[in-house]
Design an enzyme around this catalytic site. Structure first.
Site, short mmCIF file in Angstrom:
data_model
loop_
_atom_site.label_atom_id
_atom_site.label_comp_id
_atom_site.label_asym_id
_atom_site.label_seq_id
_atom_site.Cartn_x
_atom_site.Cartn_y
_atom_site.Cartn_z
NE ARG A 93 66.66 -22.50 66.16
CZ ARG A 93 66.16 -21.91 65.33
NH1 ARG A 93 66.14 -22.23 64.02
NH2 ARG A 93 65.68 -20.63 65.61
N GLY A 95 66.59 -24.03 60.38
CA GLY A 95 65.44 -23.35 60.38
C GLY A 95 65.97 -21.60 60.61
CD GLU A 96 64.99 -18.36 57.58
OE1 GLU A 96 65.32 -17.14 58.13
OE2 GLU A 96 65.44 -18.59 56.65
CB VAL A 97 63.61 -15.74 63.55
CG1 VAL A 97 62.48 -15.17 62.75
CG2 VAL A 97 63.83 -14.94 64.98
CE1 TYR A 99 59.11 -14.01 72.84
CE2 TYR A 99 57.28 -16.10 72.79
CZ TYR A 99 58.06 -15.03 73.68
OH TYR A 99 57.61 -14.71 74.69
CB CYS A 196 59.39 -20.87 60.91
SG CYS A 196 59.22 -21.60 62.69
#
Length: 276
Positions: A93, A95-97, A99, A196
């Site tokens: 996907r 986007g960033e990290v 949780y 994010c």
């Protein structure tokens, strides 16, 4: 005489498909199992062998990185994550990290965009709007934040707070991955990351914003919100909802009580059944 060549080129779509969106609630399920199921369903949707799907789930604690995400936004060390049994997984996907964990609703729309007559931006807006609608059903006012996909509380105020994340992937014209909406997760877990990829961003939840932290942190409560989200998302993209949540469609966006069990919700975990 030579046989005429077969025409294997994709045929133009005369009109958008009008079939239902079939939703399924998976309860609490392992991230990797659901990731594999998404890819299986996305391939089947691209081949035209199934219709559009919406998977709704709660995951055990896990961190996921977008395909170009910067791992520097993971604030915990590998040893700290291992000690807590939290896996870090890089996925396809954008986007960033992000949780995922107990108390959070995750939704994965498996939608053939062209066949449905839907563009990527309207899909993103519909997902954001459905998260906002779900928050509203539980008495929380949320909004979009321009330039920052997802769902926010007071996005233009002095202390904007993120309540929902969004990151999708389109392959062969079919979407997968999706959204994560915080019902009542342990907000301390967000300290493991820069959500994010935004250092200093404050994460919040429906429970925190409504003063109901700890009232009922359960998979049933997440399933309750999943039914509301399914109805809202189907309405936002203008399709009929089938499967999980569909019998609650006549109540519109007036969501159930926080502590009510969602129809069909469960605390189950383990092997995923095939979604038909």
């Amino acid at each position: 005489m030579d046989s005429p060549a077969l025409d294997t080129a994709p045929r133009p779509i005369d009109r958008p498909e009008t079939g239902p969106l079939s939703a399924a609630w998976l309860g609490r399920a392992d991230y990797r199992s659901v990731w594999a199921l998404q890819k299986q369903l996305a391939a089947a949707r691209a081949a035209g062998s199934i219709g559009d799907r919406l998977l709704l789930v709660e995951h055990p604690a896990v961190l996921t990185l977008g395909r170009q995400a910067d791992e520097a936004h993971v604030r915990a060390t590998a040893a700290q994550l291992a000690a807590r049994g939290i896996e870090l997984i890089r996925v396809e996907r954008g986007g960033e990290v992000t949780y995922h964990g107990p108390g959070q609703l995750v939704g994965y729309p498996i939608i053939a965009l062209a066949r449905r007559g839907l563009l990527v931006r309207p899909l993103v807006r519909a997902l954001e709007a459905a998260m906002i609608d779900t928050c509203a059903a539980f008495g929380v006012t949320a909004e979009r934040r321009e330039g920052h996909p997802g769902c926010w509380i007071e996005p233009n105020g002095a202390r904007p707070r993120k309540i929902g994340a969004l990151g999708i992937r389109i392959e062969r014209g079919v979407s997968y991955h999706g959204i994560a909406l915080n019902l009542d997760p342990d907000l301390a877990d967000f300290d493991l990351i820069d959500p994010c990829g935004m250092p200093g961003v404050v994460s919040t939840s429906i429970a925190a914003e409504s003063g109901r932290i700890g009232d009922r942190r359960s998979t049933e409560a997440v399933g309750n919100a999943a039914a509301v989200f399914a109805v809202a998302f189907a309405q936002r993209i203008g399709v009929v909802l089938d499967g999980f949540g569909s019998r609650s469609g006549d109540r519109g966006l007036a969501g159930p009580e926080w502590t009510d069990a969602a129809e069909g919700g469960s605390e189950r975990s383990g092997t995923l059944a095939t979604v038909g």
